[in-house]
Design a protein around this motif. Structure first.
Motif, PDB file in Angstrom:
ATOM      1  N   PRO A   1       0.784  -1.241   0.000  1.00 11.53           N
ATOM      2  CA  PRO A   1       0.000   0.000   0.000  1.00 11.53           C
ATOM      3  C   PRO A   1       0.818   1.295   0.000  1.00 11.53           C
ATOM      4  O   PRO A   1       0.336   2.302  -0.511  1.00 11.53           O
ATOM      5  N   PHE A   2       2.001   1.309   0.521  1.00 12.18           N
ATOM      6  CA  PHE A   2       2.716   2.573   0.659  1.00 12.18           C
ATOM      7  C   PHE A   2       3.389   3.014  -0.644  1.00 12.18           C
ATOM      8  O   PHE A   2       3.143   4.105  -1.136  1.00 12.18           O
ATOM      9  N   LEU A   3       4.212   2.159  -1.229  1.00 11.10           N
ATOM     10  CA  LEU A   3       4.930   2.515  -2.458  1.00 11.10           C
ATOM     11  C   LEU A   3       4.531   1.670  -3.663  1.00 11.10           C
ATOM     12  O   LEU A   3       5.077   1.844  -4.749  1.00 11.10           O
ATOM     13  N   GLY A   4       3.609   0.759  -3.511  1.00 11.41           N
ATOM     14  CA  GLY A   4       3.123  -0.034  -4.628  1.00 11.41           C
ATOM     15  C   GLY A   4       4.083  -1.120  -5.071  1.00 11.41           C
ATOM     16  O   GLY A   4       5.121  -1.367  -4.451  1.00 11.41           O
ATOM     17  N   HIS A   5       3.734  -1.758  -6.170  1.00 12.80           N
ATOM     18  CA  HIS A   5       4.535  -2.856  -6.708  1.00 12.80           C
ATOM     19  C   HIS A   5       5.716  -2.348  -7.519  1.00 12.80           C
ATOM     20  O   HIS A   5       6.616  -3.116  -7.839  1.00 12.80           O
TER      21      HIS A   5
END
Length: 161
Positions: A67-71
């Motif tokens: 959730p914070f920086l994505g994939h």
């Protein structure tokens, strides 16, 4: 915008606020009275329009994994990624490339996480606010109207590309 810019400058900000409040009241009334369903039935559609809600649901679920920086930018839609492979199969994308979530916010959430979503929303709304400010200060000008139109289009298309 045309009518507001015809008013004296001292009344323009007030007229914008009144128009915005009126628009919000109209939207709330429409949602309360379920006007959305009536409009969709008029066009012969259901609430999913094209089945994209399933795609968005899977995208949001994938986004919550990181959730914070994505994939990572362009890291989801790669061959061999099981969630991407499943979606390609479900939607009949045999080439397994060139697909996305058809929603800028969901796509950004999956790729860049909440940080990316905050940044993209900041850019979209900052562009809209700057164009409104230019029109209020300088009046109707073709360039400013074009900028406002484009900003509005970008915001409206962000959730339904």
């Amino acid at each position: 915008v045309y009518l507001i810019t015809r008013l004296p400058r001292s009344y323009r900000a007030f007229a914008c606020i009144v128009t915005l409040v009126w628009f919000v009241v109209l939207l709330v009334t429409g949602f309360t009275l379920n006007w959305q369903q009536a409009v969709l039935r008029g066009f012969g559609k259901d609430s999913t329009l094209t089945g994209r809600t399933l795609l968005w649901e899977k995208g949001i679920a994938s986004g919550w994994e990181q959730p914070f920086l994505g994939h990572g930018y362009s890291a989801f839609w790669v061959q061999g990624n099981p969630p991407a492979e499943q979606l390609w199969y479900k939607f009949g994308i045999n080439g397994r490339a060139g697909f996305h979530f058809h929603n800028l916010i969901v796509e950004t959430f999956v790729q860049l996480g909440a940080v990316g979503v905050c940044l993209i929303l900041f850019l979209l709304f900052q562009n809209l606010l700057i164009s409104f400010r230019l029109i209020l200060r300088h009046g109707l000008d073709k360039e400013y109207i074009f900028i406002l139109t484009m900003a509005t289009m970008f915001i409206s298309r962000a959730v339904a590309e």
